[in-house]
Design a protein around this motif. Structure first.
Motif, PDB file in Angstrom:
ATOM      1  N   MET A   1     -13.156 -52.693 -50.181  1.00  8.24           N
ATOM      2  CA  MET A   1     -12.986 -51.321 -49.721  1.00  8.24           C
ATOM      3  C   MET A   1     -13.518 -50.348 -50.774  1.00  8.24           C
TER       4      MET A   1
ATOM      5  N   ASP B   1      -4.867 -51.262 -46.287  1.00  5.58           N
ATOM      6  CA  ASP B   1      -5.473 -52.452 -45.701  1.00  5.58           C
ATOM      7  C   ASP B   1      -4.869 -52.758 -44.333  1.00  5.58           C
TER       8      ASP B   1
ATOM      9  N   HIS C   1     -11.633 -53.292 -56.033  1.00  3.16           N
ATOM     10  CA  HIS C   1     -12.217 -52.377 -55.049  1.00  3.16           C
ATOM     11  C   HIS C   1     -13.119 -51.378 -55.756  1.00  3.16           C
TER      12      HIS C   1
ATOM     13  N   TYR D   1      -6.164 -50.188 -41.913  1.00  2.49           N
ATOM     14  CA  TYR D   1      -7.590 -50.407 -41.679  1.00  2.49           C
ATOM     15  C   TYR D   1      -7.811 -51.582 -40.722  1.00  2.49           C
ATOM     16  N   ARG D   2      -7.089 -52.673 -40.989  1.00  2.59           N
ATOM     17  CA  ARG D   2      -7.247 -53.854 -40.136  1.00  2.59           C
ATOM     18  C   ARG D   2      -6.723 -53.616 -38.718  1.00  2.59           C
TER      19      ARG D   2
END
Length: 384
Positions: free
Chosen positions: A1, A369, A36, A372-373
């Motif tokens: 990311m 995360d 990241h 986002y997923r």
């Protein structure tokens, strides 16, 4: 990311002297950059270059000025760039324009207090409109999270919590020689030293602490006070010094220390007192003091009770507007120093377990995360 963090306009990152928001941004970004890409955009400073690169961490610096002018410079500098996530720290007014520039990117706001979602800074209606542009709202304590949910119930599901942390390597217990050297330097060798750190403004409760120490000295005359902080109200610092002289309380005023020197304040102390009189979202100074092995005496207000557990790793004061309540606890610690050392030892252990910057960064990126997923990737797959 690839994460973008937009810092506020007032203080550069990393801060030259202090600033809990900027300290948090810098340390969390450093931890995240281990795995990241992280870009911080911050205000410029004569002591820093316009661009700094350190591994996966990039800091871009633009002119400051008013919030609006600063944001103009930020958005112009970022034109044409893409990121996987954009985080705005403590400036809800920035959100509409940031979201307009990054319409297909998740945008979060990390709030460190109620200040910038409250009058006179902003009306509740405007704060709601700005916050509604965020995909996630991150609060630095459960207390702040609950306050935000009460104030903005329609945003309830967006509001999450991530505790802040501290540098556990620099904020560590001192050796006996380090402690004695600092005590000798400031004439504190024979004293039970109480430390205070924070902005010298009425809400931080320093006048109340001075009165409390005057009363505690009736039982333990060797109690002294050391203060680190700068007055932000004209003449307030002189008023505090006059009050200390009036009550014959021995105080060492250190002025504003750079954050790189703050651990030395805690090292010369035997306990730390945080007598805040209004809501503290988190209270970073308490975590720093705990990490150095100090027992803390603090107002049981806001997020402080999430950090300090009464009689386990410190002492909480429920009647925090009463100087006598602080006096009793200060005198008790001064008379029972071995017990205080045990509290301090437990405080260090708890800080290591719960309040390292690596822990804070891990919780934050897990939130991002998961979002986002669950949201971004599923939309991409649907589009395919």
């Amino acid at each position: 990311m690839h994460l973008l963090i937009i810092a506020p306009e007032q203080i550069p990152v990393p801060p030259v002297l202090g600033g809990s928001v900027e300290i948090s941004i810098h340390h969390i970004a450093k931890e995240l950059s281990a795995s990241h890409q992280v870009t911080i955009i911050s205000r410029e400073h004569t002591g820093y270059p316009a661009l700094t690169k350190d591994g996966n961490l990039t800091i871009i610096r633009v002119p400051g000025g008013s919030p609006g002018n600063y944001l103009n410079h930020v958005l112009r500098r970022l034109a044409g760039h893409t990121f996987d996530w954009v985080q705005v720290d403590n400036r809800p007014l920035f959100l509409p324009r940031v979201k307009r520039q990054f319409p297909n990117t998740p945008v979060s706001i990390f709030l460190h207090s109620l200040t910038f979602v409250s009058a006179p800074r902003i009306s509740r209606e405007l704060a709601f409109r700005c916050l509604s542009k965020a995909d996630l709202i991150v609060a630095n304590s459960l207390s702040l999270q609950n306050r935000l949910k009460e104030r903005f119930p329609r945003l309830h599901n967006k509001i999450k919590k991530v505790w802040l942390g501290t540098d556990l390597n620099r904020f560590r217990p001192p050796t006996p020689a380090e402690k004695m050297d600092l005590k000798n330097r400031y004439g504190l060798a024979a004293s039970f030293t109480v430390a205070f750190a924070g902005r010298l403004i009425p809400r931080k409760g320093l006048p109340l602490l001075i009165r409390a120490i005057r009363m505690a000295r009736n039982e333990v005359p060797e109690i002294k006070l050391v203060v680190a902080g700068k007055s932000q109200v004209h003449g307030y610092g002189m008023k505090l010094k006059k009050l200390a002289r009036h009550y014959r309380v021995p105080v060492v005023f250190l002025g504003q220390l750079s954050h790189r020197q703050m651990h030395k304040l805690y090292w010369m102390a035997d306990c730390f007192v945080c007598p805040s009189q209004k809501h503290e979202a988190f209270g970073l100074v308490n975590v720093e003091a705990m990490a150095t092995g100090l027992p803390c005496i603090a107002s049981n207000i806001g997020g402080i009770g999430e950090i300090i557990r009464d009689k386990h790793n410190g002492l909480l004061v429920d009647h925090y507007q009463d100087y006598r309540a602080f006096a009793a606890r200060i005198a008790y610690l001064a008379r029972h120093r071995e017990w205080g050392k045990q509290l301090g030892k437990q405080a260090r252990e708890d800080a290591v377990k719960r309040f390292g910057w690596k822990t804070s960064a891990g919780h934050l990126i897990n939130l991002y995360d998961l979002y986002y997923r669950s949201n971004v990737k599923s939309k991409v797959e649907e589009a395919r």
